[in-house]
Design a protein around this motif. Sequence first.
Motif, PDB file in Angstrom:
ATOM      1  N   VAL A  25      -1.039  -2.627 -10.607  1.00 18.50           N
ATOM      2  CA  VAL A  25      -1.878  -1.759  -9.782  1.00 18.50           C
ATOM      3  C   VAL A  25      -3.175  -2.486  -9.483  1.00 18.50           C
ATOM      4  O   VAL A  25      -3.901  -2.893 -10.386  1.00 18.50           O
ATOM      5  N   GLN A  77      -6.514   1.817  -7.928  1.00 12.86           N
ATOM      6  CA  GLN A  77      -6.006   3.090  -8.451  1.00 12.86           C
ATOM      7  C   GLN A  77      -5.892   4.118  -7.324  1.00 12.86           C
ATOM      8  O   GLN A  77      -6.518   3.975  -6.274  1.00 12.86           O
ATOM      9  N   ALA A  78      -5.090   5.138  -7.555  1.00 13.46           N
ATOM     10  CA  ALA A  78      -4.861   6.181  -6.555  1.00 13.46           C
ATOM     11  C   ALA A  78      -6.146   6.939  -6.260  1.00 13.46           C
ATOM     12  O   ALA A  78      -6.875   7.319  -7.178  1.00 13.46           O
ATOM     13  N   ARG A  79      -6.405   7.118  -4.962  1.00 16.59           N
ATOM     14  CA  ARG A  79      -7.578   7.901  -4.568  1.00 16.59           C
ATOM     15  C   ARG A  79      -7.283   8.623  -3.260  1.00 16.59           C
ATOM     16  O   ARG A  79      -6.461   8.172  -2.464  1.00 16.59           O
ATOM     17  N   MET A  85      -3.261  10.129  -0.024  1.00 21.26           N
ATOM     18  CA  MET A  85      -3.602   9.538  -1.315  1.00 21.26           C
ATOM     19  C   MET A  85      -3.005   8.136  -1.305  1.00 21.26           C
ATOM     20  O   MET A  85      -1.823   7.957  -1.005  1.00 21.26           O
ATOM     21  N   THR A  86      -3.817   7.114  -1.584  1.00 21.10           N
ATOM     22  CA  THR A  86      -3.338   5.738  -1.475  1.00 21.10           C
ATOM     23  C   THR A  86      -3.443   5.007  -2.811  1.00 21.10           C
ATOM     24  O   THR A  86      -4.268   5.335  -3.662  1.00 21.10           O
ATOM     25  N   LEU A  87      -2.580   4.015  -2.936  1.00 21.03           N
ATOM     26  CA  LEU A  87      -2.504   3.185  -4.131  1.00 21.03           C
ATOM     27  C   LEU A  87      -2.059   1.804  -3.656  1.00 21.03           C
ATOM     28  O   LEU A  87      -1.169   1.691  -2.811  1.00 21.03           O
ATOM     29  N   LEU A  97       3.100   9.226  -7.437  1.00 20.96           N
ATOM     30  CA  LEU A  97       2.566   7.869  -7.577  1.00 20.96           C
ATOM     31  C   LEU A  97       2.801   7.321  -8.984  1.00 20.96           C
ATOM     32  O   LEU A  97       3.062   6.126  -9.151  1.00 20.96           O
ATOM     33  N   ASP A  98       2.730   8.193  -9.998  1.00 17.58           N
ATOM     34  CA  ASP A  98       3.047   7.746 -11.364  1.00 17.58           C
ATOM     35  C   ASP A  98       4.516   7.328 -11.463  1.00 17.58           C
ATOM     36  O   ASP A  98       4.843   6.337 -12.134  1.00 17.58           O
ATOM     37  N   ARG A 157      -0.089  12.838  -7.456  1.00 15.52           N
ATOM     38  CA  ARG A 157      -0.298  11.917  -8.588  1.00 15.52           C
ATOM     39  C   ARG A 157       1.004  11.712  -9.361  1.00 15.52           C
ATOM     40  O   ARG A 157       1.285  10.605  -9.820  1.00 15.52           O
ATOM     41  N   LYS A 172       0.866  -1.174   0.000  1.00 12.78           N
ATOM     42  CA  LYS A 172       0.000   0.000   0.000  1.00 12.78           C
ATOM     43  C   LYS A 172       0.905   1.228   0.000  1.00 12.78           C
ATOM     44  O   LYS A 172       1.689   1.438   0.924  1.00 12.78           O
ATOM     45  N   THR A 175       1.254   5.027   0.345  1.00 11.85           N
ATOM     46  CA  THR A 175       0.510   6.143   0.932  1.00 11.85           C
ATOM     47  C   THR A 175       1.298   7.420   0.724  1.00 11.85           C
ATOM     48  O   THR A 175       2.491   7.484   1.047  1.00 11.85           O
TER      49      THR A 175
END
Length: 198
Positions: A100, A103-105, A111-113, A87-88, A84, A67, A69
Motif C-alpha cells: 500500500v 492509504q484509503a481516503r 474512496m481511493t487507495l 478495500l481491505d 473500507r 489506483k 477506486t
Amino acid sequence: MANPPVCRIMDYGKFRYEEAQKAKEARRKSIHVTVKEVKFRPKIGKGDFDTKMRHLKEFLEEGHKVKVTLQFRGREVAHPELGRKILDDVIEAVGPSGKVENQARMEGRNMTLVLAPDKKAQDAIRKAAQAERRMAATAETNATVENADNHEAENDENHEVVNDENHEDIEPIGEPSADPAEASVISEPATPQTSGDQ
C-alpha cells in the motif's frame, strides 16, 4: 577544462547523431511506470470482484502502480465502512505481491487507495512457483518410471503363470488316451452341417 584549453576537431553532425542514439537507448531501457485504475462498487459481486482482482494482479506483475477506486452512488456514501471492507479485501487478496503506497481516503464520492508492486516479494513468489513446478515434474517422472517397472513385473508374473497353466494338462498328440470314450470322440471325423438340416 584542461589548462591550457584543448580542442578536438570532429564531425558535428555525427556527434549529434551519436548523442541522439544514446538518449534513445537510455529511454528504451528505462521502465515507464504508469498508474492503472481499477474501479469497484460497495455492492460488487464475488465473480466481478475476482475478475477485477485478476486484472489488478496482472498490472502489479507488469510493474505498474494501481489506483483502486471505490465509487459510491446515492445514499451509499453514508456508509463508508462498506467501502473500507471492500478495500481491505483487495489488500488481503493482493497479498505480498503489492504494498500500500497511499492509504484509503475519501475524495468526494470516491474512496481511493494506491498499490505499488513489491519487486522482492514478487521475485520470491516466482522462484517458489518455479521450484514447485520442478518438484512436481520430478515426482511425475519418478512415478511414471515406477509405474512402468511395476507393469513390467506384473507382465512377467502373468506370463509365468500362464505358461505353468498351459503345460500342466497337455498330452502328446500321437499317443492314444486311456479312456475309450475320449478315443472315440477324437477318432470320429467332424460332419459338416448344411443349412437344410436345420
